[in-house]
Write a protein that holds these residues in place. Structure first.
Motif, PDB file in Angstrom:
ATOM      1  N   ASN A 119       0.839  -1.192   0.000  1.00  0.00           N
ATOM      2  CA  ASN A 119       0.000   0.000   0.000  1.00  0.00           C
ATOM      3  C   ASN A 119       0.881   1.251   0.000  1.00  0.00           C
ATOM      4  OD1 ASN A 119      -2.493  -1.396   0.115  1.00  0.00           O
ATOM      5  ND2 ASN A 119      -2.227  -1.722   2.321  1.00  0.00           N
ATOM      6  N   ILE A 120       1.443   1.524  -1.178  1.00  0.00           N
ATOM      7  CA  ILE A 120       2.261   2.721  -1.310  1.00  0.00           C
ATOM      8  C   ILE A 120       1.698   3.578  -2.432  1.00  0.00           C
ATOM      9  CG2 ILE A 120       4.326   1.552  -0.444  1.00  0.00           C
ATOM     10  CD1 ILE A 120       5.317   1.330  -3.296  1.00  0.00           C
ATOM     11  N   ARG A 121       2.069   4.802  -2.450  1.00  0.00           N
ATOM     12  CA  ARG A 121       1.542   5.757  -3.415  1.00  0.00           C
ATOM     13  C   ARG A 121       1.986   5.407  -4.836  1.00  0.00           C
ATOM     14  NH1 ARG A 121       2.355  12.349  -3.005  1.00  0.00           N
ATOM     15  NH2 ARG A 121       0.944  12.903  -4.748  1.00  0.00           N
ATOM     16  N   GLY A 122       1.056   5.443  -5.757  1.00  0.00           N
ATOM     17  CA  GLY A 122       1.357   5.179  -7.161  1.00  0.00           C
ATOM     18  C   GLY A 122       1.528   3.708  -7.502  1.00  0.00           C
ATOM     19  N   MET A 123       1.113   2.796  -6.616  1.00  0.00           N
ATOM     20  CA  MET A 123       1.307   1.369  -6.868  1.00  0.00           C
ATOM     21  C   MET A 123       0.530   0.898  -8.092  1.00  0.00           C
ATOM     22  SD  MET A 123       2.752  -1.420  -6.248  1.00  0.00           S
ATOM     23  CE  MET A 123       3.610  -1.136  -4.705  1.00  0.00           C
ATOM     24  N   ASN A 124      -0.645   1.455  -8.338  1.00  0.00           N
ATOM     25  CA  ASN A 124      -1.426   1.056  -9.517  1.00  0.00           C
ATOM     26  C   ASN A 124      -0.669   1.332 -10.815  1.00  0.00           C
ATOM     27  OD1 ASN A 124      -3.595   0.122  -8.015  1.00  0.00           O
ATOM     28  ND2 ASN A 124      -4.632   2.108  -8.028  1.00  0.00           N
ATOM     29  N   ILE A 125       0.095   2.409 -10.820  1.00  0.00           N
ATOM     30  CA  ILE A 125       0.887   2.735 -12.005  1.00  0.00           C
ATOM     31  C   ILE A 125       1.984   1.694 -12.206  1.00  0.00           C
ATOM     32  CG2 ILE A 125       2.427   4.445 -13.051  1.00  0.00           C
ATOM     33  CD1 ILE A 125       0.882   6.595 -11.550  1.00  0.00           C
ATOM     34  N   TYR A 126       2.618   1.310 -11.115  1.00  0.00           N
ATOM     35  CA  TYR A 126       3.669   0.292 -11.194  1.00  0.00           C
ATOM     36  C   TYR A 126       3.104  -1.039 -11.680  1.00  0.00           C
ATOM     37  CZ  TYR A 126       6.164   3.652  -8.259  1.00  0.00           C
ATOM     38  OH  TYR A 126       6.746   4.791  -7.756  1.00  0.00           O
ATOM     39  N   ARG A 127       1.942  -1.417 -11.152  1.00  0.00           N
ATOM     40  CA  ARG A 127       1.324  -2.679 -11.563  1.00  0.00           C
ATOM     41  C   ARG A 127       0.993  -2.675 -13.047  1.00  0.00           C
ATOM     42  NH1 ARG A 127      -2.877  -2.787  -6.443  1.00  0.00           N
ATOM     43  NH2 ARG A 127      -1.367  -3.450  -4.839  1.00  0.00           N
ATOM     44  N   THR A 128       0.457  -1.545 -13.511  1.00  0.00           N
ATOM     45  CA  THR A 128       0.114  -1.442 -14.923  1.00  0.00           C
ATOM     46  C   THR A 128       1.357  -1.510 -15.798  1.00  0.00           C
ATOM     47  OG1 THR A 128      -1.808  -0.065 -14.378  1.00  0.00           O
ATOM     48  CG2 THR A 128      -1.042  -0.030 -16.658  1.00  0.00           C
ATOM     49  N   ALA A 129       2.408  -0.821 -15.383  1.00  0.00           N
ATOM     50  CA  ALA A 129       3.644  -0.796 -16.171  1.00  0.00           C
ATOM     51  C   ALA A 129       4.284  -2.174 -16.255  1.00  0.00           C
ATOM     52  CB  ALA A 129       4.622   0.203 -15.557  1.00  0.00           C
ATOM     53  N   ILE A 130       4.229  -2.934 -15.160  1.00  0.00           N
ATOM     54  CA  ILE A 130       4.835  -4.257 -15.150  1.00  0.00           C
ATOM     55  C   ILE A 130       3.995  -5.257 -15.937  1.00  0.00           C
ATOM     56  CG2 ILE A 130       5.418  -6.197 -13.637  1.00  0.00           C
ATOM     57  CD1 ILE A 130       6.354  -4.180 -11.574  1.00  0.00           C
ATOM     58  N   PHE A 132       1.920  -4.506 -18.457  1.00  0.00           N
ATOM     59  CA  PHE A 132       1.712  -4.108 -19.851  1.00  0.00           C
ATOM     60  C   PHE A 132       2.489  -4.954 -20.866  1.00  0.00           C
ATOM     61  CE2 PHE A 132       2.682  -1.484 -23.584  1.00  0.00           C
ATOM     62  CZ  PHE A 132       1.384  -1.208 -24.016  1.00  0.00           C
ATOM     63  N   PRO A 133       3.778  -5.268 -20.639  1.00  0.00           N
ATOM     64  CA  PRO A 133       4.492  -6.087 -21.631  1.00  0.00           C
ATOM     65  C   PRO A 133       3.859  -7.449 -21.882  1.00  0.00           C
ATOM     66  CG  PRO A 133       6.038  -5.065 -20.107  1.00  0.00           C
ATOM     67  CD  PRO A 133       4.675  -4.838 -19.555  1.00  0.00           C
ATOM     68  N   SER A 134       3.084  -7.952 -20.909  1.00  0.00           N
ATOM     69  CA  SER A 134       2.454  -9.256 -21.087  1.00  0.00           C
ATOM     70  C   SER A 134       1.353  -9.226 -22.132  1.00  0.00           C
ATOM     71  CB  SER A 134       1.876  -9.745 -19.752  1.00  0.00           C
ATOM     72  OG  SER A 134       2.904  -9.918 -18.811  1.00  0.00           O
ATOM     73  N   LEU A 135       0.860  -8.033 -22.437  1.00  0.00           N
ATOM     74  CA  LEU A 135      -0.162  -7.927 -23.476  1.00  0.00           C
ATOM     75  C   LEU A 135       0.386  -8.313 -24.840  1.00  0.00           C
ATOM     76  CD1 LEU A 135      -1.858  -4.567 -22.397  1.00  0.00           C
ATOM     77  CD2 LEU A 135      -2.645  -6.897 -21.945  1.00  0.00           C
ATOM     78  N   ALA A 141       6.507 -10.288 -32.708  1.00  0.00           N
ATOM     79  CA  ALA A 141       7.406  -9.139 -32.567  1.00  0.00           C
ATOM     80  C   ALA A 141       8.338  -9.305 -31.378  1.00  0.00           C
ATOM     81  CB  ALA A 141       6.585  -7.852 -32.425  1.00  0.00           C
ATOM     82  N   VAL A 142       7.803  -9.786 -30.254  1.00  0.00           N
ATOM     83  CA  VAL A 142       8.629  -9.993 -29.068  1.00  0.00           C
ATOM     84  C   VAL A 142       9.644 -11.096 -29.314  1.00  0.00           C
ATOM     85  CG1 VAL A 142       8.594 -10.773 -26.667  1.00  0.00           C
ATOM     86  CG2 VAL A 142       6.923  -9.101 -27.459  1.00  0.00           C
ATOM     87  N   ALA A 143       9.225 -12.162 -30.002  1.00  0.00           N
ATOM     88  CA  ALA A 143      10.155 -13.249 -30.317  1.00  0.00           C
ATOM     89  C   ALA A 143      11.299 -12.745 -31.190  1.00  0.00           C
ATOM     90  CB  ALA A 143       9.411 -14.382 -31.013  1.00  0.00           C
ATOM     91  N   ALA A 144      10.962 -11.890 -32.178  1.00  0.00           N
ATOM     92  CA  ALA A 144      12.003 -11.315 -33.041  1.00  0.00           C
ATOM     93  C   ALA A 144      12.934 -10.414 -32.239  1.00  0.00           C
ATOM     94  CB  ALA A 144      11.359 -10.548 -34.180  1.00  0.00           C
ATOM     95  N   LEU A 145      12.373  -9.634 -31.316  1.00  0.00           N
ATOM     96  CA  LEU A 145      13.190  -8.774 -30.457  1.00  0.00           C
ATOM     97  C   LEU A 145      14.123  -9.614 -29.592  1.00  0.00           C
ATOM     98  CD1 LEU A 145      13.905  -6.026 -29.195  1.00  0.00           C
ATOM     99  CD2 LEU A 145      11.971  -6.336 -27.634  1.00  0.00           C
ATOM    100  N   TRP A 146      13.608 -10.703 -29.057  1.00  0.00           N
ATOM    101  CA  TRP A 146      14.420 -11.590 -28.221  1.00  0.00           C
ATOM    102  C   TRP A 146      15.571 -12.182 -29.028  1.00  0.00           C
ATOM    103  CZ3 TRP A 146      13.005 -11.105 -23.322  1.00  0.00           C
ATOM    104  CH2 TRP A 146      13.585 -11.938 -22.360  1.00  0.00           C
ATOM    105  N   TRP A 187       9.908 -14.463 -18.529  1.00  0.00           N
ATOM    106  CA  TRP A 187       9.633 -13.022 -18.636  1.00  0.00           C
ATOM    107  C   TRP A 187       8.161 -12.762 -18.922  1.00  0.00           C
ATOM    108  CZ3 TRP A 187       8.249 -10.095 -23.085  1.00  0.00           C
ATOM    109  CH2 TRP A 187       8.306  -8.707 -22.905  1.00  0.00           C
ATOM    110  N   GLN A 188       7.472 -13.714 -19.523  1.00  0.00           N
ATOM    111  CA  GLN A 188       6.055 -13.552 -19.830  1.00  0.00           C
ATOM    112  C   GLN A 188       5.213 -13.954 -18.617  1.00  0.00           C
ATOM    113  OE1 GLN A 188       5.914 -16.143 -23.216  1.00  0.00           O
ATOM    114  NE2 GLN A 188       6.643 -14.601 -24.654  1.00  0.00           N
ATOM    115  N   PHE A 189       5.439 -13.268 -17.499  1.00  0.00           N
ATOM    116  CA  PHE A 189       4.846 -13.663 -16.223  1.00  0.00           C
ATOM    117  C   PHE A 189       3.604 -12.875 -15.875  1.00  0.00           C
ATOM    118  CE2 PHE A 189       7.697 -10.139 -15.426  1.00  0.00           C
ATOM    119  CZ  PHE A 189       6.963  -9.330 -14.564  1.00  0.00           C
TER     120      PHE A 189
END
Length: 320
Positions: A119-130, A132-135, A141-146, A187-189
């Motif tokens: 329960n810290i400030r801005g945690m929802n932003i952190y959760r969304t940012a982490i 988001f790559p799973s989308l 494209a991700v496989a090619a990047l890898w 990484w796809q967690f």
């Protein structure tokens, strides 16, 4: 006496009419229900059940798409288990991939979920940012990047060069190629992490408060409270992780093409090439049913073993 008899007869007729009306209403409701579910039902019968039945039949045939299927009995299965060394190789590679990638993904997902369950400030932003790559985590494209990241001139080797470390061809080296795919799967967690996070939200805080009063530390709380309370969620993620890992295809196909020396030749790639490269549809169908059997057996084993380590709050904190 006649009046009583007449009243009884009239009551019987009324009851009969009501029963008949109720039956007609029930039939009408059933008909309406079937009409509403008919699009799904038709789709299930034509696009799911029928292809499954066709696949099972074709697994006992010699079928190349260009000619009519020829019944061969158990020939496909016999050849797979006795003469096809590629089957053994692809299955061993896939088992190795599942053995390492599933536990790593579960562990990493749980650790990230624990870090985000604050329960810290801005945690929802952190959760969304982490998350988001799973989308786009399973995309081409991700496989090619890898592939570019772990290439001989990729970003990983460039970073290592800053520290005077000579990089290797992570993808072209048989000793490390499978590890790159395991790392990508770990990484796809995102989805697994979200499920763990939802499970953590359901753990009663009173348990932690009582443990603190008794002098329990964070590690003790994690072992004695968090893990037991999360065991149903962990079991769910474990079963889904095993099923998904056995079907891994995109990363191996795009990044390594199954090489080098078949070190990343996944079972799904083997099945795909038999079907759409060599047009051996009957043989590929047999491979698909073998994969289904393996996954089903592992799932049954997991369900049987879950009674020893999965705890449910409704059962008083005891294994089911």
């Amino acid at each position: 006496m006649n009046e009583v008899k007449t009243a009884h007869t009239e009551k019987t007729r009324t009851s009969s009419r009501q029963t008949k009306t109720a039956r007609q209403k029930t039939k009408s409701n059933l008909a309406a229900g079937y009409i509403f579910i008919s699009p799904w039902l038709i789709g299930f019968l034509l696009l799911t059940l029928w292809p499954i039945a066709q696949s099972f039949y074709l697994s006992f045939t010699d079928y190349s798409l260009l000619e009519e299927p020829v019944w061969t009995g158990l020939d496909n299965y016999t050849k797979i288990f006795t003469a096809d060394t590629t089957f053994t190789k692809s299955l061993s590679v896939t088992f190795m991939f599942v053995l390492f990638s599933v536990p790593l993904k579960l562990f990493f997902s749980l650790m990230v979920a624990l870090a985000l369950n604050k329960n810290i400030r801005g945690m929802n932003i952190y959760r969304t940012a982490i998350y988001f790559p799973s989308l786009i985590g399973g995309s081409i494209a991700v496989a090619a990047l890898w592939r570019n990241m772990f290439g001989i001139d990729g970003y990983i080797n460039q970073v290592l060069a800053w520290f005077g470390i000579e990089g290797v061809g992570w993808i072209s080296n048989p000793d490390t190629s499978l590890g790159t795919l395991i790392l990508l799967n770990t990484w796809q967690f995102g989805s697994t992490m979200v499920i763990f996070l939802a499970g953590l939200k359901q753990v009663p805080q009173e348990l932690y408060e009582s443990a603190s009063v008794d002098g329990a530390g964070e590690f003790r709380k994690f072992i004695s409270i968090t893990l037991p309370m999360l065991s149903p969620v962990m079991f769910f993620n474990l079963v889904l992780g095993i099923i998904g890992s056995f079907q891994t295809f995109t990363s191996a196909f795009i990044i390594t093409k199954g090489g080098p020396i078949n070190s990343t030749y996944m079972y799904a790639m083997f099945l795909y090439e038999k079907a759409f490269k060599h047009y051996q549809m009957g043989y590929a169908s047999a491979l698909a049913w073998i994969l289904l059997t393996i996954v089903a057996l592992l799932t049954i084993i997991n369900f049987a073993a879950s009674k020893y380590w999965v705890f449910y709050e409704s059962d008083g904190g005891k294994p089911k």
